[in-house]
Design an enzyme around this catalytic site. Structure first.
Site, short mmCIF file in Angstrom:
data_model
loop_
_atom_site.label_atom_id
_atom_site.label_comp_id
_atom_site.label_asym_id
_atom_site.label_seq_id
_atom_site.Cartn_x
_atom_site.Cartn_y
_atom_site.Cartn_z
N ILE A 79 -7.79 -49.80 4.76
CA ILE A 79 -6.80 -50.57 5.51
C ILE A 79 -6.88 -50.33 7.01
CG2 ILE A 79 -5.17 -50.77 3.60
CD1 ILE A 79 -3.63 -48.40 4.74
N GLY A 80 -7.76 -49.42 7.44
CA GLY A 80 -7.88 -49.18 8.87
C GLY A 80 -8.82 -48.04 9.15
N ALA A 81 -8.97 -47.74 10.43
CA ALA A 81 -9.83 -46.64 10.86
C ALA A 81 -9.01 -45.67 11.68
CB ALA A 81 -11.00 -47.16 11.68
N GLU B 107 -8.76 -41.63 13.71
CA GLU B 107 -9.56 -40.88 14.68
C GLU B 107 -10.70 -40.14 14.01
OE1 GLU B 107 -8.97 -37.16 17.80
OE2 GLU B 107 -7.26 -38.01 16.76
N GLY C 206 -11.78 -40.75 10.62
CA GLY C 206 -12.44 -41.45 9.52
C GLY C 206 -11.61 -42.64 9.08
N GLU C 207 -11.83 -43.08 7.85
CA GLU C 207 -11.14 -44.27 7.34
C GLU C 207 -9.74 -43.95 6.84
OE1 GLU C 207 -14.85 -46.99 5.72
OE2 GLU C 207 -13.97 -45.50 4.36
N VAL C 208 -8.89 -44.98 6.92
CA VAL C 208 -7.55 -44.90 6.34
C VAL C 208 -7.53 -45.89 5.17
CG1 VAL C 208 -5.08 -45.13 6.71
CG2 VAL C 208 -6.55 -44.34 8.58
N LYS D 57 -5.85 -40.65 4.37
CA LYS D 57 -6.74 -40.49 5.52
C LYS D 57 -7.91 -39.62 5.08
CE LYS D 57 -3.33 -40.73 9.29
NZ LYS D 57 -2.78 -40.03 10.46
N ASP E 105 3.75 -38.45 21.94
CA ASP E 105 3.08 -39.75 21.84
C ASP E 105 3.95 -40.74 21.08
OD1 ASP E 105 1.13 -41.65 22.23
OD2 ASP E 105 -0.16 -40.96 20.61
#
EC number: 2.7.10.1
Length: 734
Positions: free
Chosen positions: A378-380, A382, A384-386, A404, A497
């Site tokens: 579903i995403g990338a 910092e 690796g892949e999510v 993650k 953040d």
């Protein structure tokens, strides 16, 4: 001629429905004194002569108090478009009035509350403990708040519109139903505390579990102090509902307060309970000569023993003293032989551990890789892949999770930083903080497993749903974020953040703070920029003192929260638009602030400005922000006052200056640049042929021109605001 006149009179009587004697069918005379017959009102009839009233048609009714000349009416249709906003164990409902009021003006609303998911599988009435604000029956406004619900419970709320004839209709109720699941919540206050055995130096206490524990009670916290000496108090903890408090003064009055803690945190303290110790015993030893020596020995021994026990058992029984402290540091105090430590659980920086693996296994649960099913990427991230997937733990039902993964070929530093976030996240347990399920470290790939948030990041979600939420729903989102930040602040954790991109939102519109990685350097964050003091920080969200001096505190998180508020109300607009980071730093230092978003309630914009106070000590604390948002949610009318639209230009110090011809050479070029070129011809035809003319456009003008889509209105007005901001090289002054 006389016959002709009589025939004309008869004809007129027939046409009007009256006669000298009786009314014909379809007409009625309410009383003999009425001068003429009246036609049956709408939705009523009579088939007989000489009627004194008309009968209502099928499915139509008349109240006893309704005059016979009034039309027959029917119950209203169901309310429409009901929406909910869940806040821990409170639910706010809002709806639109029914399309058909049944022909009456006396419409009100009734809320039926049902608790579902009982062992029988059936729903049952909620019970008398649920409170309705302002009320459950006879509501005139189209919103209501239910409080004191149970945590982690499924509820169904049925909103029914009723009017004066609803109770006469045998038809099924017309209502709109809303299904919600409440969040985790802290326990309710303890209401009953009893005293037990009392001695000259001790008092025994017992109490009942809170009426609404909202989960498993982990421990109780007992706060006590000598009467009229509240500034010096002691706190001890107990896992049981009874305790004996020792080390008290004889013949002295003490104040006790108790609160419970679950995984969601502490509930409120009970009311104050006042108990008195016994007087000093008059009995004395016959050998008085040894008393001073014994007293000194015992006193020294007790003090030494208390110090040792305080160190060894500080986790179970610690005493604390409230003292005037520098807000930037935690201090340890001694008082009455007790070591004084902070009352709340404190965040521990995992980087202080020599072995990062020890921190991970202390704060995060190890999960067998075989329990995890990865379904899709579903995403990338910092590192690796999510992915999304499912987790099936032994003895529990399978449920969705986010995963993650650590990319192949990682360095030891990357692994340490990757698992560092899990070590941080694992210390938190709050309904508005992303929940860590566990980690996989004993096999590859290394994984962090968290709860799954269906709607993803808040900024992306808001952009996709521009203009689709009510103000109350937006305030509910902000309240959740503030509640999570209050918890982090109480734990002593500074996020650094906080931004809409780092807030996740689920299908119930519950927002949860995530991304606890800014203890690391933000080398890969596209929103971060280098500062003069080294390192990278997200300039647009960061307080001026943190940019200039790297001074990160909860107060700098409050500044960032103000920017998040602006992002939410503007549906994911980029703060400061396309200004460079250096221009942002310069403008903020000179006292300029972001302008109010379009259609922003004045109360919300004022809170934003409070969060952006230059003096960090003048900014509100997160608990104050939560209280303020709660008041706004309980009083929705306070959100109806918008920031004066005409003040937006003067606030930007534009005065009467034109936008400047250097930005765009024509109106068409400007509209094309913001992908609104379809409106070029309309603007030109209505006299907006120059950028100076466009500068005066208002929201009302856009609607008159036929720009009806909320997203298009926002885009055009935001672009105009941005150009005005660039003209004055900054934002709105405080």
């Amino acid at each position: 001629t006389d016959d002709q006149s009589r025939m004309n009179i008869c004809w007129k009587n027939l046409v009007s429905g009256s006669s000298l004697a009786v009314c014909r069918p379809g007409f009625f005379k309410a009383s003999p004194q009425s001068p003429s017959c009246s036609k049956c009102p709408p939705h009523s009839y009579t088939h007989e002569e000489a009627s004194t009233s008309c009968l209502c048609e099928e499915h139509y009714f008349r109240r006893e108090s309704d005059p016979p000349t009034m039309a027959c009416t029917r119950p209203p249709s169901a309310p429409r478009n009901a929406i909910s906003n869940v806040n821990e164990t409170s639910v706010f409902l809002e709806w639109i009035p029914p399309a058909d009021t049944g022909g009456r003006k006396d419409v009100s609303y009734y809320i039926a509350c049902k608790k579902c998911g009982s062992p029988s599988g059936l729903c049952e009435a909620c019970g008398s403990h649920v409170r309705y604000l302002p009320q459950q029956i006879g509501l005139k406004n189209t919103s209501v708040m239910m409080v004191d619900l149970l945590a982690h419970t499924n509820y169904t709320f049925e909103i029914e519109a009723v009017n004066g004839v609803s109770d006469q209709s045998p038809a099924a109720r017309q209502y709109v139903a809303v299904n919600v699941t409440t969040n985790q919540a802290a326990p309710s206050p303890i209401s009953i505390v009893k005293k037990g055995k009392i001695a000259k130096n001790s008092i025994s206490l017992s109490w009942q579990e809170p009426d609404r524990p909202n989960g498993i009670i982990l421990e109780y916290e007992i706060k006590y102090f000598e009467k009229d000496q509240e500034t010096s108090y002691t706190i001890i903890k107990s896992k049981k509902t009874k305790i004996t408090v020792n080390g008290l003064k004889p013949a002295s009055t003490y104040i006790f307060q108790i609160r419970a803690r679950t995984a969601a945190g502490y509930g409120g303290f009970s009311r104050r309970f006042e108990f008195e110790t016994s007087p000093v015993s008059v009995a004395a030893s016959s050998d008085q000569s040894q008393i001073p020596i014994i007293a000194v020995s015992v006193t020294v021994g007790v003090i030494l023993l208390a110090v040792v026990i305080g160190f060894l058992l500080s986790g179970r029984r610690c005493g604390y003293s409230k003292a005037k402290q520098d807000p930037e540091e935690e201090k340890m105090h001694f008082h009455n032989g007790h070591i004084k430590l902070p009352g709340l659980r404190t965040y521990i920086d995992p980087h202080t551990y020599e072995d990062p693996n020890q921190a991970v296994h202390e704060f995060a649960k190890e999960i067998e890789a075989s329990c995890i099913t990865i379904e899709r990427v579903i995403g990338a991230g910092e590192f690796g892949e999510v992915c999304s997937g499912r987790l099936k733990l032994p003895g529990k039902r399978e449920f969705p999770v986010a995963i993650k993964t650590l990319k192949v070929g990682y360095t030891e530093k990357q692994r340490r930083d990757f698992l560092g976030e899990a070590s941080i996240m694992g210390q938190f347990d709050h309904p508005n903080i992303i929940h860590l399920e566990g980690v996989v470290t004993k096999s590859k790939p290394v994984m962090i497993v968290t709860e799954y948030m269906e709607n993803g990041s808040l900024d992306t979600f808001l952009k996709k749903n521009d203009g689709q939420f009510t103000v109350i729903q937006l305030v509910g989102m902000l309240r959740g974020i503030a509640s999570g930040m209050k918890y982090l602040s109480d734990m002593g954790y500074v996020h650094r953040d906080l931004a809409a991109r780092n807030i996740l939102i689920n299908s119930n519109l519950v927002c949860k703070v995530s991304d606890f990685g800014l203890s690391r350097v933000l080398e890969d964050d596209p929103e971060a920029a280098y500062t003069t003091r080294g390192g990278k920080i997200p300039i647009r969200w960061t307080a001026p003192e943190a940019i200039a001096f790297r001074k990160f505190t909860s107060a700098s998180d409050v500044w960032s929260y103000g920017i998040v508020m602006w992002e939410v109300v503007s549906y994911g607009e980029r703060p400061y638009w396309e200004m460079t980071n250096q221009d942002v730093i310069k403008a903020v230092e000179e006292g300029y602030r972001l302008p109010n978003p379009m259609d922003c309630p004045a109360a919300l914009y004022q809170l934003m400005l409070d969060c952006w106070q230059k003096d960090r000590n003048s900014r509100p604390k997160f608990d104050e922000i939560v209280s303020m948002l709660d008041k706004l949610i309980r009083n929705p009318s306070s959100l109806k006052t918008l920031v004066n639209a005409s003040s937006r230009v003067s606030n930007l110090l534009v005065e009467h200056s034109p936008l400047g011809s250097g930005a765009y050479r024509s109106v068409g070029e400007w509209l094309e640049a913001i992908k609104m070129g379809r409106y070029t011809e309309i603007f030109m035809e209505n006299g907006y042929s120059s950028m100076d003319a466009v500068a005066q456009v208002t929201l009302e003008d856009l609607r008159r021109l036929g720009v009806t889509l909320v997203g298009h209105q926002k885009k055009i007005m935001s672009s105009l605001q941005e150009m005005k901001v660039q003209l004055v090289n900054g934002m709105v002054p405080l």
